[in-house]
Structures are given as C-alpha cells and as structure tokens.
Scaffold this motif. Structure first.
Motif, PDB file in Angstrom:
ATOM      1  N   LEU A 205       0.831  -1.209   0.000  1.00  0.00           N
ATOM      2  CA  LEU A 205       0.000   0.000   0.000  1.00  0.00           C
ATOM      3  C   LEU A 205       0.861   1.253   0.000  1.00  0.00           C
ATOM      4  N   TYR A 206       1.943   1.222   0.762  1.00  0.00           N
ATOM      5  CA  TYR A 206       2.889   2.336   0.733  1.00  0.00           C
ATOM      6  C   TYR A 206       3.476   2.506  -0.664  1.00  0.00           C
ATOM      7  N   SER A 207       3.806   1.382  -1.295  1.00  0.00           N
ATOM      8  CA  SER A 207       4.373   1.428  -2.636  1.00  0.00           C
ATOM      9  C   SER A 207       3.384   2.029  -3.635  1.00  0.00           C
ATOM     10  N   ILE A 208       2.113   1.651  -3.504  1.00  0.00           N
ATOM     11  CA  ILE A 208       1.086   2.198  -4.397  1.00  0.00           C
ATOM     12  C   ILE A 208       0.921   3.695  -4.176  1.00  0.00           C
ATOM     13  N   PHE A 209       0.855   4.099  -2.921  1.00  0.00           N
ATOM     14  CA  PHE A 209       0.694   5.524  -2.614  1.00  0.00           C
ATOM     15  C   PHE A 209       1.869   6.335  -3.144  1.00  0.00           C
ATOM     16  N   HIS A 210       3.076   5.817  -2.974  1.00  0.00           N
ATOM     17  CA  HIS A 210       4.262   6.536  -3.434  1.00  0.00           C
ATOM     18  C   HIS A 210       4.298   6.613  -4.950  1.00  0.00           C
ATOM     19  N   GLN A 211       3.910   5.549  -5.629  1.00  0.00           N
ATOM     20  CA  GLN A 211       3.913   5.561  -7.077  1.00  0.00           C
ATOM     21  C   GLN A 211       2.842   6.498  -7.632  1.00  0.00           C
ATOM     22  N   ALA A 212       1.719   6.587  -6.922  1.00  0.00           N
ATOM     23  CA  ALA A 212       0.642   7.473  -7.377  1.00  0.00           C
ATOM     24  C   ALA A 212       0.960   8.938  -7.114  1.00  0.00           C
ATOM     25  N   SER A 213       1.596   9.221  -5.977  1.00  0.00           N
ATOM     26  CA  SER A 213       1.893  10.623  -5.627  1.00  0.00           C
ATOM     27  C   SER A 213       3.196  11.119  -6.239  1.00  0.00           C
ATOM     28  N   SER A 214       4.200  10.252  -6.281  1.00  0.00           N
ATOM     29  CA  SER A 214       5.508  10.633  -6.837  1.00  0.00           C
ATOM     30  C   SER A 214       6.009   9.504  -7.740  1.00  0.00           C
ATOM     31  N   PRO A 215       5.514   9.459  -8.962  1.00  0.00           N
ATOM     32  CA  PRO A 215       5.839   8.323  -9.846  1.00  0.00           C
ATOM     33  C   PRO A 215       7.343   8.163 -10.073  1.00  0.00           C
ATOM     34  N   TRP A 216       7.764   6.893 -10.045  1.00  0.00           N
ATOM     35  CA  TRP A 216       9.103   6.451 -10.407  1.00  0.00           C
ATOM     36  C   TRP A 216      10.189   6.899  -9.431  1.00  0.00           C
ATOM     37  N   GLU A 217       9.819   7.371  -8.251  1.00  0.00           N
ATOM     38  CA  GLU A 217      10.839   7.728  -7.272  1.00  0.00           C
ATOM     39  C   GLU A 217      11.401   6.505  -6.548  1.00  0.00           C
ATOM     40  N   LEU A 218      10.588   5.500  -6.409  1.00  0.00           N
ATOM     41  CA  LEU A 218      11.077   4.270  -5.797  1.00  0.00           C
ATOM     42  C   LEU A 218      11.955   3.525  -6.796  1.00  0.00           C
ATOM     43  N   ARG A 219      13.121   3.078  -6.345  1.00  0.00           N
ATOM     44  CA  ARG A 219      14.087   2.485  -7.260  1.00  0.00           C
ATOM     45  C   ARG A 219      13.551   1.244  -7.948  1.00  0.00           C
ATOM     46  N   TYR A 220      12.852   0.385  -7.199  1.00  0.00           N
ATOM     47  CA  TYR A 220      12.371  -0.855  -7.798  1.00  0.00           C
ATOM     48  C   TYR A 220      11.253  -0.615  -8.806  1.00  0.00           C
ATOM     49  N   HIS A 221      10.666   0.580  -8.787  1.00  0.00           N
ATOM     50  CA  HIS A 221       9.730   0.956  -9.838  1.00  0.00           C
ATOM     51  C   HIS A 221      10.428   1.696 -10.975  1.00  0.00           C
ATOM     52  N   ALA A 222      11.451   2.434 -10.620  1.00  0.00           N
ATOM     53  CA  ALA A 222      12.151   3.240 -11.632  1.00  0.00           C
ATOM     54  C   ALA A 222      12.816   2.374 -12.698  1.00  0.00           C
ATOM     55  N   TYR A 223      13.156   1.140 -12.358  1.00  0.00           N
ATOM     56  CA  TYR A 223      13.750   0.243 -13.349  1.00  0.00           C
ATOM     57  C   TYR A 223      12.849   0.073 -14.582  1.00  0.00           C
ATOM     58  N   PHE A 224      11.545   0.181 -14.367  1.00  0.00           N
ATOM     59  CA  PHE A 224      10.582  -0.100 -15.439  1.00  0.00           C
ATOM     60  C   PHE A 224      10.015   1.184 -16.051  1.00  0.00           C
ATOM     61  N   LEU A 225      10.717   2.285 -15.875  1.00  0.00           N
ATOM     62  CA  LEU A 225      10.224   3.576 -16.346  1.00  0.00           C
ATOM     63  C   LEU A 225       9.916   3.566 -17.839  1.00  0.00           C
ATOM     64  N   GLU A 226      10.772   2.944 -18.621  1.00  0.00           N
ATOM     65  CA  GLU A 226      10.595   2.943 -20.070  1.00  0.00           C
ATOM     66  C   GLU A 226       9.857   1.709 -20.590  1.00  0.00           C
ATOM     67  N   GLU A 227       9.423   0.863 -19.691  1.00  0.00           N
ATOM     68  CA  GLU A 227       8.788  -0.382 -20.112  1.00  0.00           C
ATOM     69  C   GLU A 227       7.298  -0.444 -19.773  1.00  0.00           C
ATOM     70  N   ILE A 228       6.903   0.152 -18.655  1.00  0.00           N
ATOM     71  CA  ILE A 228       5.534   0.004 -18.164  1.00  0.00           C
ATOM     72  C   ILE A 228       4.959   1.368 -17.823  1.00  0.00           C
ATOM     73  N   HIS A 229       3.661   1.510 -18.026  1.00  0.00           N
ATOM     74  CA  HIS A 229       2.967   2.719 -17.583  1.00  0.00           C
ATOM     75  C   HIS A 229       2.819   2.717 -16.061  1.00  0.00           C
ATOM     76  N   SER A 230       2.691   3.894 -15.503  1.00  0.00           N
ATOM     77  CA  SER A 230       2.591   4.019 -14.052  1.00  0.00           C
ATOM     78  C   SER A 230       1.358   3.294 -13.514  1.00  0.00           C
ATOM     79  N   TRP A 231       0.239   3.410 -14.207  1.00  0.00           N
ATOM     80  CA  TRP A 231      -0.983   2.766 -13.729  1.00  0.00           C
ATOM     81  C   TRP A 231      -0.852   1.237 -13.754  1.00  0.00           C
ATOM     82  N   THR A 232      -0.007   0.717 -14.654  1.00  0.00           N
ATOM     83  CA  THR A 232       0.211  -0.727 -14.705  1.00  0.00           C
ATOM     84  C   THR A 232       0.968  -1.201 -13.471  1.00  0.00           C
TER      85      THR A 232
END
Length: 219
Positions: free
Chosen positions: A67-94
């Motif tokens: 839930l923390y990960s979802i909130f962080h991705q929704a409020s500040s997209p791609w700031e979390l490193r494990y999400h930032a890896y997929f910046l060019e591969e996946i949409h934020s909502w995915t």
C-alpha cells in the motif's frame, strides 16, 4: 506430537489398546484417556491458531508495504528504485495495478489461513494462482530490461512465495489434526470394544445366575 503419534500407533498394533500410563506405570482408564485426547486436541488447536496468526500477520505487513508502494507511485511516480527500473517499459498505472494484484494474492492467503472451514485451502490455492500470474507478468518485463536486476526478484516471487508458505504451513497443521483424529477414532473403537466385551461378561454372568436358579430361558 509426531513422535507421540508414531509411538501410540505402533503400540496399538501390538496390543490393540492405547498404551497410556501414568507415572506409576498404571494403565489409564477410559475417562483418563479421554481427558488426555481432549488435552492434545486443545493444545493442537492453540498451536494452530498461533502459527496461522503469526504468518497472517507477516503477510499483512507485506500488504501494508505494498500500500505504501502504491501511494508513493501514485503521488511521486518512479521515485522508488524498484519501480524506476521499469520507467521505459511500463505505464505508471500498470505498476499500481500489479501491486493491487499482489495485495489481492496476499489477502487470499490470509483468508485461507484464518478461515475456519473445509474450503480454507481453496483460498490459498486462489492466492497461488494469482501469484503465478503476477510472477509471469513481472518476469516478462524484467527480462525485457537491458540488465536483469536481482534486487527486485521479490516483485515476481513475493506473493507466490507467500502462497507457497501458506500451503506448507496449512499442510503441516492439517496433518497434525489428522493424527489427533486418528487417536480419537482409535480411542472410540477401543472403548466400544471394551464396552462390548464388558456387556458379554455381564451376559455370561446373568446366564450363570439363571442356570443356578434353574431357569430355562437364555437372555
């Protein structure tokens, strides 16, 4: 408990009776054996609730992290490193949707652990199937990255591992319950045999009394 199960099962094969004794090596009567079986059942139920609650709490903590990960991705997209890896591969909502699916898988596992019914294992299986789908999704995009990042291997295998652990814990606890059920059935059968044997002894005694007093009818 498993050692006790093997000992009692082997001894029963030899003597067809529960080889239960007190401290003075005196065989326990039926009432004392019944109390011992009930004590084992209460102990097993307490341990089952304890372990199920422990693992359910761990998975709930993982849900809070998601839930923390979802909130962080929704409020500040791609700031979390494990999400930032997929910046060019996946949409934020995915990304957010995948985390919600992971929460769903963990929720199924928790329900399966805490749900006291014959269908509780089905919920754990739902968690397993959901985890497999999620693992395929994450692995597909992880292999599309220029470099495979082992530090995010928990993304595909986190919910799947939770479901696997739940299945294993449930299997152990169910096996323990089945052993106690075996004790209960064995105790009931032996008790029935003893009662039947006593009834025949009483019958023989009554027949003997009838014969002594000159009776001609058999009971």
């Amino acid at each position: 408990m498993k050692k006790l199960a093997r000992k009692l099962r082997n001894s029963e094969d030899e003597s067809l009776s529960l080889p239960i004794h007190d401290g003075d090596s005196r065989p326990l009567d039926s009432r004392e054996q019944e109390e011992l079986v009930r004590s084992l059942e209460r102990s097993q139920a307490q341990h089952s609730r304890l372990w199920r609650t422990i693992f359910a709490t761990l998975f709930f903590c993982y849900i809070v992290f998601l839930l923390y990960s979802i909130f962080h991705q929704a409020s500040s997209p791609w700031e979390l490193r494990y999400h930032a890896y997929f910046l060019e591969e996946i949409h934020s909502w995915t990304i957010i949707s995948a985390d919600w699916v992971a929460i769903l898988a963990c929720s199924f596992a928790i329900i399966g652990l805490l749900h006291e019914s014959m269908l509780h294992r089905r919920w754990i299986q739902y968690s397993w199937y959901t985890g497999v789908i999620l693992a395929i999704f994450w692995l597909y995009y992880m292999f599309r990255l220029p470099k495979f990042h082992w530090d995010v291997i928990w993304l595909p295998f986190g919910p799947l591992s939770a479901a696997a652990v739940c299945l294993y814990v449930d299997h152990l606890l169910t096996e323990s319950s089945e052993e106690l059920l075996f004790f209960r059935i064995s105790f009931g059968w032996i008790k029935a045999v003893d009662e039947d044997r006593n009834s025949h002894q009483i019958r023989d005694q009554l027949i003997g009394v009838k014969v002594i007093f000159g009776g001609n009818k058999c009971i």
